[in-house]
Design an enzyme around this catalytic site. Sequence first.
Site, PDB file in Angstrom:
ATOM      1  N   SER A   8     -17.490 -54.712   1.114  1.00  0.00           N
ATOM      2  CA  SER A   8     -16.831 -54.523   2.396  1.00  0.00           C
ATOM      3  C   SER A   8     -16.397 -55.822   3.070  1.00  0.00           C
ATOM      4  O   SER A   8     -16.471 -55.947   4.284  1.00  0.00           O
ATOM      5  CB  SER A   8     -17.738 -53.721   3.338  1.00  0.00           C
ATOM      6  OG  SER A   8     -17.046 -53.279   4.469  1.00  0.00           O
ATOM      7  N   SER A   9     -15.900 -56.761   2.289  1.00  0.00           N
ATOM      8  CA  SER A   9     -15.422 -58.010   2.892  1.00  0.00           C
ATOM      9  C   SER A   9     -14.218 -57.766   3.790  1.00  0.00           C
ATOM     10  O   SER A   9     -14.119 -58.348   4.882  1.00  0.00           O
ATOM     11  CB  SER A   9     -15.063 -59.021   1.801  1.00  0.00           C
ATOM     12  OG  SER A   9     -14.070 -58.515   0.938  1.00  0.00           O
TER      13      SER A   9
ATOM     14  N   ASP B 238     -17.126 -40.371   2.579  1.00  0.00           N
ATOM     15  CA  ASP B 238     -16.981 -40.491   4.029  1.00  0.00           C
ATOM     16  C   ASP B 238     -15.636 -39.963   4.478  1.00  0.00           C
ATOM     17  O   ASP B 238     -15.519 -39.277   5.508  1.00  0.00           O
ATOM     18  CB  ASP B 238     -17.196 -41.931   4.501  1.00  0.00           C
ATOM     19  CG  ASP B 238     -16.310 -42.956   3.816  1.00  0.00           C
ATOM     20  OD1 ASP B 238     -15.766 -42.668   2.726  1.00  0.00           O
ATOM     21  OD2 ASP B 238     -16.151 -44.068   4.367  1.00  0.00           O
TER      22      ASP B 238
ATOM     23  N   ARG C 195     -21.703 -54.798   3.683  1.00  0.00           N
ATOM     24  CA  ARG C 195     -22.678 -53.724   3.486  1.00  0.00           C
ATOM     25  C   ARG C 195     -22.792 -53.378   2.004  1.00  0.00           C
ATOM     26  O   ARG C 195     -21.906 -53.658   1.209  1.00  0.00           O
ATOM     27  CB  ARG C 195     -22.278 -52.471   4.272  1.00  0.00           C
ATOM     28  CG  ARG C 195     -20.957 -51.840   3.841  1.00  0.00           C
ATOM     29  CD  ARG C 195     -21.126 -50.703   2.856  1.00  0.00           C
ATOM     30  NE  ARG C 195     -19.830 -50.271   2.321  1.00  0.00           N
ATOM     31  CZ  ARG C 195     -19.330 -50.716   1.184  1.00  0.00           C
ATOM     32  NH1 ARG C 195     -19.967 -51.608   0.468  1.00  0.00           N
ATOM     33  NH2 ARG C 195     -18.159 -50.286   0.743  1.00  0.00           N
TER      34      ARG C 195
ATOM     35  N   ASN D   2      -8.653 -54.920  -5.234  1.00  0.00           N
ATOM     36  CA  ASN D   2      -8.240 -54.865  -3.836  1.00  0.00           C
ATOM     37  C   ASN D   2      -7.706 -53.462  -3.544  1.00  0.00           C
ATOM     38  O   ASN D   2      -6.680 -53.055  -4.078  1.00  0.00           O
ATOM     39  CB  ASN D   2      -7.158 -55.920  -3.564  1.00  0.00           C
ATOM     40  CG  ASN D   2      -6.815 -56.037  -2.090  1.00  0.00           C
ATOM     41  OD1 ASN D   2      -6.772 -55.049  -1.377  1.00  0.00           O
ATOM     42  ND2 ASN D   2      -6.581 -57.266  -1.645  1.00  0.00           N
ATOM     43  N   LYS D   3      -8.420 -52.709  -2.698  1.00  0.00           N
ATOM     44  CA  LYS D   3      -8.032 -51.322  -2.412  1.00  0.00           C
ATOM     45  C   LYS D   3      -6.596 -51.200  -1.927  1.00  0.00           C
ATOM     46  O   LYS D   3      -5.868 -50.284  -2.296  1.00  0.00           O
ATOM     47  CB  LYS D   3      -8.956 -50.714  -1.343  1.00  0.00           C
ATOM     48  CG  LYS D   3     -10.348 -50.399  -1.815  1.00  0.00           C
ATOM     49  CD  LYS D   3     -11.146 -49.689  -0.745  1.00  0.00           C
ATOM     50  CE  LYS D   3     -11.389 -50.524   0.478  1.00  0.00           C
ATOM     51  NZ  LYS D   3     -12.318 -49.894   1.446  1.00  0.00           N
TER      52      LYS D   3
ATOM     53  N   GLY E 235     -16.574 -54.843  -3.494  1.00  0.00           N
ATOM     54  CA  GLY E 235     -17.192 -53.577  -3.121  1.00  0.00           C
ATOM     55  C   GLY E 235     -18.265 -53.718  -2.065  1.00  0.00           C
ATOM     56  O   GLY E 235     -19.024 -52.781  -1.812  1.00  0.00           O
TER      57      GLY E 235
ATOM     58  N   ASP F  59     -17.714 -48.237   6.290  1.00  0.00           N
ATOM     59  CA  ASP F  59     -17.857 -49.687   6.312  1.00  0.00           C
ATOM     60  C   ASP F  59     -17.915 -50.214   7.739  1.00  0.00           C
ATOM     61  O   ASP F  59     -18.756 -51.062   8.076  1.00  0.00           O
ATOM     62  CB  ASP F  59     -16.689 -50.345   5.573  1.00  0.00           C
ATOM     63  CG  ASP F  59     -16.610 -49.919   4.118  1.00  0.00           C
ATOM     64  OD1 ASP F  59     -17.558 -49.277   3.628  1.00  0.00           O
ATOM     65  OD2 ASP F  59     -15.581 -50.212   3.473  1.00  0.00           O
TER      66      ASP F  59
ATOM     67  N   HIS G 279     -17.326 -42.510  -1.887  1.00  0.00           N
ATOM     68  CA  HIS G 279     -16.055 -41.796  -1.756  1.00  0.00           C
ATOM     69  C   HIS G 279     -16.221 -40.424  -1.100  1.00  0.00           C
ATOM     70  O   HIS G 279     -15.525 -39.468  -1.457  1.00  0.00           O
ATOM     71  CB  HIS G 279     -15.395 -41.623  -3.133  1.00  0.00           C
ATOM     72  CG  HIS G 279     -14.791 -42.888  -3.667  1.00  0.00           C
ATOM     73  ND1 HIS G 279     -13.582 -43.378  -3.229  1.00  0.00           N
ATOM     74  CD2 HIS G 279     -15.237 -43.755  -4.602  1.00  0.00           C
ATOM     75  CE1 HIS G 279     -13.309 -44.508  -3.884  1.00  0.00           C
ATOM     76  NE2 HIS G 279     -14.302 -44.761  -4.707  1.00  0.00           N
TER      77      HIS G 279
END
Length: 458
Positions: A144-145, A51, A42, A232-233, A142, A189, A49
């Site tokens: 949403s993989s 949601d 998406r 990577n979050k 960024g 996401d 930041h």
Amino acid sequence: MTSHPPKLKVQLSRNERLQRLKETFQEKYGEPVLFYACAPGRVNLIGEHIDYCGYAVLPMAIEQNILAAVSVNNSQTIQLANTNEKYQDFTVSSDSIAIDRNNPQWQYYFLCGVKGIQEHLGVSPLAGMRCVVDGTIPASSGLSSSSALVCCAGLVTMEANRQARSKVELAEVCAKCERYIGTEGGGMDQSISFLAEEGTAKLIEFNPLRATDVCLPDGAVFVIANCCVEMNKAASSHFNIRVVECRIAAKVLAKAGGLQWERVQRLGEAQEQLGLSVEEAQGRVEEVLHPEPYTRQEVMRLLGVSAQQLSDHILSANTQQVAQFKLYQRARHVYGEAARVRRFKSVCDAAPEDALLQLGQLMNQSHHSCRDLYECSCTQLDQLVDICLQAGAVGSRLTGAGWGGCSVSMVPAEKIDSFLRTVREKYYLPDARLAALEKHSLFVTRPGGGAAIYTEGQ
């Protein structure tokens, strides 16, 4: 919108990617594919930041997606392979799934989806599965993989175990189960991955989860450009630090307003329980919070909690060592961004003559807020956004968590060719590394459809 993910029959001879995936699967496992599952990435047009603070966001699905070929057996093992050779094969017993949050490898994101669906449905034992995964979403971009992989795995697990659940239920389960890997996200996401529909963006609202069509203006083309800095979050604490700062800000605002602050977890809850509009909440931030960073000691004093209580009930696992918290800046961004999302949708609904200009201004304001107040941009992203604006975009902003990844730009249709040429020449071509990545880093996107199951047929 149908309530369940669609099950579609496809002719593989007309779909080169599915045909290649089928051949790869059969070479790998020596057996036929039973079904395919697909979950899209998406792009978030606005609403970054917020949601996880309880506020609506405005994303659309993109054509890039995660695709899995699957067979089912009675082995009680899950075998995973990836068409990308840099991702290693993985096998695990379906009754002993463990996720290493300190080592966020691709297979653990897949297992988040498996484990979440297993626990939600109470299925034991799980069906054995063999899967080959193919992804076209750039990793750590960024877009949403990782969440698309979680959603695809959740859909695979549901189908393999002959279960059926609604899109909304699947989105909610997959949003929660990504926390197995340590990411405290808010659900955008996963929601758009399941609830997206071809040709329309969506306003995604939470508690309860619901999606409303947003008709984007004629003459607007959306372009994604990757700055090619990966983040990577789950592999850093940047993301969860922001979640914690928003949580503390909500509690401080709630306590200052005489609420039972212990129960308040989100800035949206603080605003609602204080009986304020979003605009009034912005004013309350100015009155209650100071711009200087808060120390741990100041937070403990303001809330009347011990160091142990702060650690156990407010901080997350990977934020235990954080010494300072920027409460004022984070709360200002969240309330301002929530207001911009509502304004963006109202402009789309009203469709005034200057809609592109108004929407572009909102996107630009969003990027400035992400950069200056939320501090989730980076030098390369800021440079790319500036180039996009110079190239003819009416609005450009980072999209996704930030600290790298992609920008999204809104470009008048008549300027799209010159825009793409200018961004290519000014950002990608001067650097040999970026020039090599440009083909998959700069592309026009349109609102795509949501997650689905495919089987071979006429």
